[in-house]
Scaffold this active site. Structure first.
Site, mmCIF file in Angstrom:
data_model
loop_
_atom_site.group_PDB
_atom_site.id
_atom_site.type_symbol
_atom_site.label_atom_id
_atom_site.label_comp_id
_atom_site.label_asym_id
_atom_site.label_seq_id
_atom_site.Cartn_x
_atom_site.Cartn_y
_atom_site.Cartn_z
ATOM 1 N N TRP A 1 -114.451 66.215 -53.842
ATOM 2 C CA TRP A 1 -113.069 66.621 -53.640
ATOM 3 C C TRP A 1 -112.957 67.033 -52.111
ATOM 4 O O TRP A 1 -112.315 68.157 -51.873
ATOM 5 C CB TRP A 1 -112.553 67.714 -54.617
ATOM 6 C CG TRP A 1 -112.645 67.298 -55.962
ATOM 7 C CD1 TRP A 1 -113.687 67.778 -56.972
ATOM 8 C CD2 TRP A 1 -112.083 66.225 -56.735
ATOM 9 N NE1 TRP A 1 -113.626 67.371 -58.015
ATOM 10 C CE2 TRP A 1 -112.515 66.206 -57.914
ATOM 11 C CE3 TRP A 1 -110.980 65.266 -56.264
ATOM 12 C CZ2 TRP A 1 -112.146 65.247 -58.896
ATOM 13 C CZ3 TRP A 1 -110.804 64.461 -57.439
ATOM 14 C CH2 TRP A 1 -111.205 64.598 -58.638
ATOM 15 N N GLU B 1 -109.303 75.579 -53.919
ATOM 16 C CA GLU B 1 -109.562 76.814 -53.447
ATOM 17 C C GLU B 1 -109.881 77.786 -54.676
ATOM 18 O O GLU B 1 -109.463 79.213 -54.401
ATOM 19 C CB GLU B 1 -108.625 77.335 -52.414
ATOM 20 C CG GLU B 1 -108.257 76.488 -51.352
ATOM 21 C CD GLU B 1 -109.248 76.765 -50.294
ATOM 22 O OE1 GLU B 1 -110.395 77.053 -50.525
ATOM 23 O OE2 GLU B 1 -108.881 75.929 -49.155
#
Length: 400
Positions: free
Chosen positions: A158, A369
């Site tokens: 990712w 995040e």
């Protein structure tokens, strides 16, 4: 519709006017086609670098813009309101510079930081791994010392800008978990150039949204990295990574707020023009209330994000507030974009209008995040330990 801003200086106000002009003239006209064709807009990042917008929150002495986070996040929001892929990419670039800017030696900073912050180089951040998900302390990518080098082996999943970046800030394990004390203690941080032998990118992921933001797995097949490119001490990597994420979450909160503002603007414009039952649909109370709730959500997200930024700018603990901002802003963006599609009805479900794209783009902001479930864990554990717990709360969250 530009949101009302309260900026700390005339310089900041002028900066934001410049950003709005760039967004209006250079970004907005390109966004739809680039997203439709999944084209990585490297020329846009070059443009932002030339406008000194890629290193805004870092000191001028290091080559940055010397702007407080309060201003930087409002710049990100403006970018995100027109093109989320570029907003996220700008935030990720700043995240990739964090380790060197905050933990590098003066010699390392002088050698590499000016080009990174000046925008001539584009960065990526390599923390997550496919098997570990939200638990970076369980990473398996290794960095083994061999003379004056480290040899990196493993894969990072990712990675935003994977295969497109000029440098990668990489977390890798330098000692076995069983011999490195607390979980994550054996992880170190490295600055890896994109042309390092043995470094490669898999094919880009086929995603629901953010098609203009290339995401790929990066593979490290015996990549030799000089020891001088280790940032910080051995074993300090996880703490560096999590400190960076505190700031990075504010960037995502700002982009999500911009995305929600863009969706609200589109829905509002449509509601003012479209008529049903003899009057504009905004004049129907049921729809007017949807738009009112969306405005409240956007303003709430903006206020929380800027509150956290002001704490950071003042040198005060802000980890809990960063998690709250990320949680609130991204959940609100998902709700606002979904409601924007509803306002447009059948048209909202088509690609003739941008709100369906905004809705798809909002979803991932609840995931990267640190997922919003992780944010709730961090917030809860920081409440238990007190306001000054900082990133320690997150280390505990990942350590269980």
């Amino acid at each position: 519709m530009p949101a009302t801003r309260v900026l700390p200086t005339d310089e900041a106000a002028e900066l934001l006017r410049l950003v709005r002009q760039i967004v209006r003239e250079q970004l907005a006209p390109r966004a739809a086609e680039a997203e439709e064709t999944a084209s990585f807009p490297r020329e846009v990042f070059t443009l932002l670098g030339e406008a000194d917008l890629l290193g805004l929150p870092y000191p001028e002495a290091q080559g940055g813009g010397g702007q407080p986070y309060e201003v930087y996040l409002q710049v990100l929001e403006e970018i995100g309101s027109a093109w989320s892929s570029v907003g996220v990419g700008t935030s990720v670039h700043a995240l990739s510079c964090f380790a060197l800017a905050n933990y590098g030696t003066p010699e390392q900073q002088e050698r590499w930081l000016p080009e990174m912050l000046g925008g001539s180089l584009l960065g990526a951040y390599c923390l997550s791994e496919a098997h570990a998900g939200s638990d970076p302390a369980a990473m398996r990518t290794k960095a083994v010392r061999d003379g004056d080098d480290y040899v990196l082996t493993g894969a990072k999943a990712w990675v935003t800008h994977g295969g497109e970046a000029d440098f990668y800030t990489v977390m890798a394990r330098t000692s076995d978990p069983s011999s490195s004390g607390p979980k994550g203690g054996g992880i170190s941080c490295f600055l890896v150039p994109a042309d390092a032998e043995g470094l490669s990118a898999d094919a880009a992921e086929r995603k629901m949204g953010l098609m203009g933001s290339t995401t790929a797995t990066m593979r490290f097949d015996g990549v030799r990295v000089p020891a001088e490119r280790r940032i910080g001490e051995e074993g300090q990597g996880l703490r560096i990574a999590l400190a960076a994420l505190d700031s990075g979450r504010l960037g995502i909160a700002a982009v999500a707020t911009g995305l929600a503002q863009g969706a609200l603007d589109a829905a509002l414009a449509y509601a003012r023009e479209r008529e049903a039952f003899g009057k504009r649909i905004i004049d129907h109370q049921g729809l007017g209330f949807v738009l009112a709730d969306a405005e409240a959500a956007v303003q709430t997200a903006r206020a929380m994000t800027l509150h956290a930024a002001r704490l950071k700018d003042a040198g005060l603990p802000f980890s809990r507030e960063a998690s709250i901002a990320k949680l609130v802003a991204t959940d609100n963006a998902m709700k606002v974009t979904t409601d924007a599609v509803q306002v447009l009805g059948g048209y909202g479900y088509t690609r003739d209008f941008p709100v369906e794209r905004y809705m798809r783009e909002a979803k991932v902001m609840q995931i990267f995040e640190g997922t919003n479930q992780i944010q709730r864990m961090i917030i809860a554990r920081s409440l238990d330990k007190g306001a000054d717990a900082g990133s320690d709360a997150e280390i505990r969250a990942y350590g269980d």
